[in-house]
Design a protein around this motif. Structure first.
Motif, PDB file in Angstrom:
ATOM      1  N   TYR A 101       0.806  -1.225   0.000  1.00 33.94           N
ATOM      2  CA  TYR A 101       0.000   0.000   0.000  1.00 33.94           C
ATOM      3  C   TYR A 101       0.839   1.275   0.000  1.00 33.94           C
ATOM      4  CZ  TYR A 101      -3.964  -3.026   0.539  1.00 33.94           C
ATOM      5  OH  TYR A 101      -4.914  -3.994   0.293  1.00 33.94           O
ATOM      6  N   ASN A 104       1.441   7.880   2.893  1.00 35.52           N
ATOM      7  CA  ASN A 104       1.272   9.325   2.727  1.00 35.52           C
ATOM      8  C   ASN A 104       2.445  10.093   3.358  1.00 35.52           C
ATOM      9  OD1 ASN A 104       0.781   9.518   5.512  1.00 35.52           O
ATOM     10  ND2 ASN A 104      -1.441   9.765   5.271  1.00 35.52           N
ATOM     11  N   SER A 109       0.253   4.319   6.209  1.00 29.44           N
ATOM     12  CA  SER A 109      -0.082   3.431   5.096  1.00 29.44           C
ATOM     13  C   SER A 109      -1.580   3.508   4.798  1.00 29.44           C
ATOM     14  CB  SER A 109       0.282   1.992   5.453  1.00 29.44           C
ATOM     15  OG  SER A 109      -0.276   1.093   4.510  1.00 29.44           O
ATOM     16  N   ALA A 110      -1.919   3.488   3.517  1.00 29.43           N
ATOM     17  CA  ALA A 110      -3.335   3.476   3.121  1.00 29.43           C
ATOM     18  C   ALA A 110      -4.021   2.195   3.571  1.00 29.43           C
ATOM     19  CB  ALA A 110      -3.456   3.639   1.613  1.00 29.43           C
ATOM     20  N   GLN A 114      -7.067   5.660   5.872  1.00 24.74           N
ATOM     21  CA  GLN A 114      -7.500   6.047   4.539  1.00 24.74           C
ATOM     22  C   GLN A 114      -7.913   7.526   4.483  1.00 24.74           C
ATOM     23  OE1 GLN A 114      -9.331   3.183   6.072  1.00 24.74           O
ATOM     24  NE2 GLN A 114      -7.446   2.114   5.486  1.00 24.74           N
ATOM     25  N   TYR A 120     -10.747   3.706   0.446  1.00 19.47           N
ATOM     26  CA  TYR A 120      -9.606   4.271  -0.264  1.00 19.47           C
ATOM     27  C   TYR A 120      -8.295   3.586   0.140  1.00 19.47           C
ATOM     28  CZ  TYR A 120     -10.589   8.149  -3.452  1.00 19.47           C
ATOM     29  OH  TYR A 120     -10.923   8.898  -4.546  1.00 19.47           O
ATOM     30  N   LYS A 121      -8.271   2.287  -0.008  1.00 16.87           N
ATOM     31  CA  LYS A 121      -7.050   1.516   0.240  1.00 16.87           C
ATOM     32  C   LYS A 121      -6.315   1.349  -1.083  1.00 16.87           C
ATOM     33  CE  LYS A 121      -8.320  -1.128   4.368  1.00 16.87           C
ATOM     34  NZ  LYS A 121      -8.324  -2.457   5.000  1.00 16.87           N
ATOM     35  N   TYR A 157      -3.092   7.952  -8.130  1.00 20.31           N
ATOM     36  CA  TYR A 157      -2.895   8.126  -6.685  1.00 20.31           C
ATOM     37  C   TYR A 157      -4.204   8.604  -6.054  1.00 20.31           C
ATOM     38  CZ  TYR A 157       2.200   7.903  -7.390  1.00 20.31           C
ATOM     39  OH  TYR A 157       3.471   7.496  -7.688  1.00 20.31           O
ATOM     40  N   VAL A 158      -4.247   8.592  -4.739  1.00 11.04           N
ATOM     41  CA  VAL A 158      -5.349   9.220  -4.010  1.00 11.04           C
ATOM     42  C   VAL A 158      -5.451  10.688  -4.431  1.00 11.04           C
ATOM     43  CG1 VAL A 158      -6.075  10.008  -1.709  1.00 11.04           C
ATOM     44  CG2 VAL A 158      -5.210   7.677  -2.023  1.00 11.04           C
ATOM     45  N   ALA A 181      -3.252  13.259   2.416  1.00  6.91           N
ATOM     46  CA  ALA A 181      -3.733  12.777   1.116  1.00  6.91           C
ATOM     47  C   ALA A 181      -2.646  12.828   0.049  1.00  6.91           C
ATOM     48  CB  ALA A 181      -4.948  13.595   0.669  1.00  6.91           C
ATOM     49  N   TYR A 183       0.520  11.171  -1.559  1.00  6.65           N
ATOM     50  CA  TYR A 183       1.181   9.865  -1.686  1.00  6.65           C
ATOM     51  C   TYR A 183       2.142   9.879  -2.882  1.00  6.65           C
ATOM     52  CZ  TYR A 183      -2.530   8.044   1.403  1.00  6.65           C
ATOM     53  OH  TYR A 183      -3.376   7.804   2.466  1.00  6.65           O
ATOM     54  N   CYS A 184       3.138   9.000  -2.986  1.00  5.59           N
ATOM     55  CA  CYS A 184       3.519   7.953  -2.046  1.00  5.59           C
ATOM     56  C   CYS A 184       4.932   8.238  -1.567  1.00  5.59           C
ATOM     57  CB  CYS A 184       3.466   6.593  -2.729  1.00  5.59           C
ATOM     58  SG  CYS A 184       4.064   5.195  -1.744  1.00  5.59           S
TER      59      CYS A 184
END
Length: 370
Positions: A101, A104, A109-110, A114, A120-121, A157-158, A181, A183-184
């Motif tokens: 995962y 952020n 970790s997502a 989340q 939102y994984k 990505y998110v 929010a 990432y990564c």
């Protein structure tokens, strides 16, 4: 004998009587997902109905990399002369190895924490095991006889910044990129970025102003997409994707998608004007950006968000319950096609009311007669 010879000649010349091409000048697709009550019987009923309403193809989500379900859905689609796109979210997975995962900027970790919503994984697109997994799974779907395209979604990505229309729903003001929010920042991404640029991104006070870091993540997504595309093309199948609008105006800024560099066969940008607090005219402007960005190399199918409960739209607080009214369908299609789109895609056919279908039919006839 003369009649048979004439039929053979006309087919060879591609005359419409022997062609599988649609009569419409624009192609209409739909995104649709299976629900809890979905059965093979209901799929047969819906696909037949949507074909009669003018759909050329369907992007269908059966809940992941389910070969059995995509096999029967694709078969039913072909029986109804619908092009079949196996719609599968890429980066969303709730049950993978916890090391897969994305991390952020806060180091979370997502898998454990989340952003925005519990589902939102999202996986890290730079993780070699994730890449191998996705390439293998999409390849299995491409092996299905009646699948015409695999259709990528959540290949990103998110959302580091949500679409403006969603801020109030989540009680947020997102005038900048916030750590939870963003990432990564996993060890591999940080290490690879430093090897490429010499920059230790964890030492930068405000990573959002580091252009090299932005480009690094655009390239990570592009590399992943192109590896999947290569595998799918090797199977003799095509690949399409649902993407954010733009790419420069929204997709790159919100979810790191520089999708005009992707080596795929068709794009379905989600031109959901209500999500961006924009009028219907905005659809034409953003579609023009999209068609220009690909320089005519791939078709653009403008994604339209439909308001199912349109008579009560003003009373609905959740923007995800908004969308196009029946009276806005013709303008949305006109704006999209005038801007160079090859067609449209409806989110979703099941949200379309009788009034929407009537307006769609009129709009299609207008363009077919030109």
């Amino acid at each position: 004998m003369r009649k048979l010879f004439f039929i053979m000649i006309t087919c060879a010349l591609g005359i419409s009587a022997c062609s599988n091409e649609p009569k419409n000048k624009i192609r209409v697709y739909g995104w649709e997902g299976e629900g809890k009550e979905t059965t093979e019987k209901s799929v047969r009923r819906d696909f037949k109905k949507w074909k009669q309403y003018g759909l050329y193809g369907i992007c269908y989500n059966v809940g992941g990399f389910n070969v059995e379900k995509h096999t029967y859905a694709a078969r039913i689609a072909h029986k109804n002369n619908l092009e079949y796109h196996a719609w599968i979210p890429a980066m969303l997975k709730s049950d993978a190895d916890s090391t897969w995962y994305a991390i952020n900027r806060k180091g979370e970790s997502a898998y454990d924490v989340q952003a925005y919503v519990p589902y939102y994984k999202l996986l890290c697109p730079n993780n070699p095991e994730v890449i191998s997994y996705l390439v293998a799974e999409y390849s299995k779907i491409a092996d299905i006889k009646d699948v015409d395209y695999v259709h990528l979604d959540y290949i990103r990505y998110v959302d580091v910044i949500l679409a403006r229309g969603l801020w109030e729903k989540y009680g947020l003001v997102m005038n900048e990129e916030y750590p939870d929010a963003d990432y990564c920042y996993c060890d591999k991404c940080v290490k690879d970025f430093k090897a490429t640029t010499g920059i230790d991104i964890r030492s930068i006070e405000d990573p959002s102003i580091c252009e090299e870091w932005k480009q690094f993540r655009y390239d990570i997504i592009t590399c992943l997409v192109n590896q999947i595309a290569e595998a799918v093309h090797a199977k003799g199948k095509k690949i399409s994707a649902a993407v954010f609008p733009g790419p420069d105006s929204y997709a790159k800024k919100l979810v790191r998608q520089e999708w005009n560099k992707w080596k795929i066969d068709a794009f379905f940008p989600m031109n959901y004007n209500d999500f961006y607090l924009e009028s219907v005219s905005w659809i034409g402007k953003v579609t023009k950006e999209e068609t220009t960005s690909v320089e005519g190399q791939q078709p653009i199918y403008s994604g339209l968000f439909i308001c199912s409960d349109w008579k009560r739209k003003e009373a609905i607080k959740d923007p995800e319950g908004h969308g196009l009214l029946p009276s806005e369908i013709a303008q949305a299609i006109h704006n999209s096609i005038e801007a160079g789109a090859a067609g449209i895609s409806l989110f979703t056919p099941s949200r379309m009311t009788d009034e929407h279908w009537k307006e769609l039919e009129k709009a299609i006839k207008t363009w077919s007669s030109q």
